[in-house]
Design a protein around this motif. Sequence first.
Motif, PDB file in Angstrom:
ATOM      1  N   GLN A   1      14.527  99.042  56.946  1.00  0.00           N
ATOM      2  CA  GLN A   1      15.815  98.553  57.446  1.00  0.00           C
ATOM      3  C   GLN A   1      16.922  99.570  57.174  1.00  0.00           C
ATOM      4  O   GLN A   1      17.770  99.822  58.037  1.00  0.00           O
ATOM      5  N   ASP A   2      16.914 100.152  55.972  1.00  0.00           N
ATOM      6  CA  ASP A   2      17.926 101.151  55.617  1.00  0.00           C
ATOM      7  C   ASP A   2      17.815 102.381  56.516  1.00  0.00           C
ATOM      8  O   ASP A   2      18.824 102.913  56.990  1.00  0.00           O
ATOM      9  N   GLU A   3      16.587 102.831  56.755  1.00  0.00           N
ATOM     10  CA  GLU A   3      16.386 103.991  57.614  1.00  0.00           C
ATOM     11  C   GLU A   3      16.829 103.693  59.042  1.00  0.00           C
ATOM     12  O   GLU A   3      17.475 104.531  59.687  1.00  0.00           O
ATOM     13  N   LEU A   4      16.525 102.516  59.529  1.00  0.00           N
ATOM     14  CA  LEU A   4      16.944 102.127  60.868  1.00  0.00           C
ATOM     15  C   LEU A   4      18.464 102.092  60.973  1.00  0.00           C
ATOM     16  O   LEU A   4      19.051 102.581  61.957  1.00  0.00           O
ATOM     17  N   GLU A   5      19.127 101.552  59.967  1.00  0.00           N
ATOM     18  CA  GLU A   5      20.595 101.503  59.967  1.00  0.00           C
ATOM     19  C   GLU A   5      21.176 102.916  59.952  1.00  0.00           C
ATOM     20  O   GLU A   5      22.136 103.210  60.679  1.00  0.00           O
ATOM     21  N   ASP A   6      20.579 103.801  59.139  1.00  0.00           N
ATOM     22  CA  ASP A   6      21.044 105.187  59.099  1.00  0.00           C
ATOM     23  C   ASP A   6      20.884 105.858  60.456  1.00  0.00           C
ATOM     24  O   ASP A   6      21.776 106.578  60.920  1.00  0.00           O
TER      25      ASP A   6
ATOM     26  N   GLN B   1      12.785  96.823  53.158  1.00  0.00           N
ATOM     27  CA  GLN B   1      14.181  97.225  52.961  1.00  0.00           C
ATOM     28  C   GLN B   1      14.365  98.706  53.264  1.00  0.00           C
ATOM     29  O   GLN B   1      15.364  99.103  53.866  1.00  0.00           O
TER      30      GLN B   1
ATOM     31  N   ARG C   1      20.732 104.428  63.411  1.00  0.00           N
ATOM     32  CA  ARG C   1      21.686 103.849  64.369  1.00  0.00           C
ATOM     33  C   ARG C   1      23.080 104.428  64.159  1.00  0.00           C
ATOM     34  O   ARG C   1      23.792 104.736  65.128  1.00  0.00           O
ATOM     35  N   SER C   2      23.480 104.585  62.897  1.00  0.00           N
ATOM     36  CA  SER C   2      24.796 105.160  62.599  1.00  0.00           C
ATOM     37  C   SER C   2      24.871 106.606  63.066  1.00  0.00           C
ATOM     38  O   SER C   2      25.883 107.041  63.629  1.00  0.00           O
ATOM     39  N   GLU C   3      23.791 107.347  62.843  1.00  0.00           N
ATOM     40  CA  GLU C   3      23.766 108.745  63.277  1.00  0.00           C
ATOM     41  C   GLU C   3      23.837 108.845  64.795  1.00  0.00           C
ATOM     42  O   GLU C   3      24.575 109.682  65.337  1.00  0.00           O
ATOM     43  N   ARG C   4      23.090 107.995  65.496  1.00  0.00           N
ATOM     44  CA  ARG C   4      23.135 108.003  66.959  1.00  0.00           C
ATOM     45  C   ARG C   4      24.539 107.689  67.452  1.00  0.00           C
ATOM     46  O   ARG C   4      25.055 108.330  68.372  1.00  0.00           O
TER      47      ARG C   4
END
Length: 77
Positions: free
Chosen positions: A42-47, A39, A49-52
Amino acid sequence: MAGCFSVHLEAVTSAAVPHLVIIDDDEPAAVLLSVDAYQALQDELEDLRSERLAIERLPGIDSDVTVSLEEMNARFE
Protein backbone atom coordinates in the motif's frame (compact mmCIF):
# COMPACT_ATOMS: atom_id res chain seq x y z
CA MET A 1 -6.21 -24.61 2.57
CA ALA A 2 -9.17 -25.11 4.87
CA GLY A 3 -7.63 -28.14 6.58
CA CYS A 4 -4.40 -26.46 7.61
CA PHE A 5 -5.12 -22.74 7.51
CA SER A 6 -3.25 -22.06 10.74
CA VAL A 7 -0.07 -23.60 9.32
CA HIS A 8 -0.30 -21.44 6.19
CA LEU A 9 -1.12 -18.36 8.24
CA GLU A 10 1.91 -18.94 10.45
CA ALA A 11 4.14 -19.34 7.39
CA VAL A 12 2.99 -16.00 6.00
CA THR A 13 2.98 -14.04 9.27
CA SER A 14 6.43 -15.34 10.25
CA ALA A 15 7.79 -14.33 6.82
CA ALA A 16 8.80 -17.91 6.08
CA VAL A 17 6.99 -17.34 2.78
CA PRO A 18 6.21 -13.87 1.36
CA HIS A 19 2.69 -14.78 0.22
CA LEU A 20 0.44 -17.67 -0.67
CA VAL A 21 -1.72 -17.88 -3.76
CA ILE A 22 -5.01 -19.63 -3.02
CA ILE A 23 -6.27 -21.74 -5.90
CA ASP A 24 -9.93 -22.50 -6.53
CA ASP A 25 -10.96 -24.74 -9.43
CA ASP A 26 -7.40 -24.66 -10.80
CA GLU A 27 -7.43 -20.84 -10.97
CA PRO A 28 -5.80 -18.27 -8.67
CA ALA A 29 -8.57 -16.94 -6.44
CA ALA A 30 -6.83 -14.93 -3.71
CA VAL A 31 -3.48 -14.05 -2.18
CA LEU A 32 -2.66 -14.37 1.51
CA LEU A 33 -0.23 -11.70 2.77
CA SER A 34 0.98 -10.64 6.17
CA VAL A 35 -0.23 -7.26 7.39
CA ASP A 36 3.33 -5.92 7.07
CA ALA A 37 3.61 -7.10 3.44
CA TYR A 38 0.19 -5.64 2.65
CA GLN A 39 1.10 -2.30 4.24
CA ALA A 40 4.39 -2.22 2.33
CA LEU A 41 2.48 -2.73 -0.92
CA GLN A 42 0.00 0.00 0.00
CA ASP A 43 2.83 2.40 0.87
CA GLU A 44 4.63 1.67 -2.39
CA LEU A 45 1.43 2.16 -4.37
CA GLU A 46 0.79 5.50 -2.64
CA ASP A 47 4.37 6.60 -3.39
CA LEU A 48 4.01 5.63 -7.05
CA ARG A 49 0.70 7.48 -7.35
CA SER A 50 2.24 10.60 -5.80
CA GLU A 51 5.22 10.38 -8.13
CA ARG A 52 2.97 9.98 -11.18
CA LEU A 53 0.92 13.00 -10.09
CA ALA A 54 4.07 15.07 -9.62
CA ILE A 55 5.34 14.05 -13.07
CA GLU A 56 1.99 14.96 -14.63
CA ARG A 57 1.96 18.36 -12.93
CA LEU A 58 5.61 19.23 -13.57
CA PRO A 59 5.16 20.55 -17.14
CA GLY A 60 2.49 22.98 -15.96
CA ILE A 61 4.57 24.62 -13.25
CA ASP A 62 5.32 28.28 -13.89
CA SER A 63 8.92 28.77 -12.78
CA ASP A 64 8.29 32.51 -12.35
CA VAL A 65 5.90 31.88 -9.44
CA THR A 66 7.61 28.93 -7.76
CA VAL A 67 9.48 29.29 -4.48
CA SER A 68 12.66 27.39 -3.66
CA LEU A 69 12.82 25.15 -0.62
CA GLU A 70 15.29 27.53 0.98
CA GLU A 71 12.93 30.48 0.48
CA MET A 72 10.01 28.53 1.90
CA ASN A 73 12.05 27.47 4.95
CA ALA A 74 13.11 31.09 5.50
CA ARG A 75 9.46 32.19 5.55
CA PHE A 76 8.71 29.82 8.44
CA GLU A 77 11.78 30.45 10.61
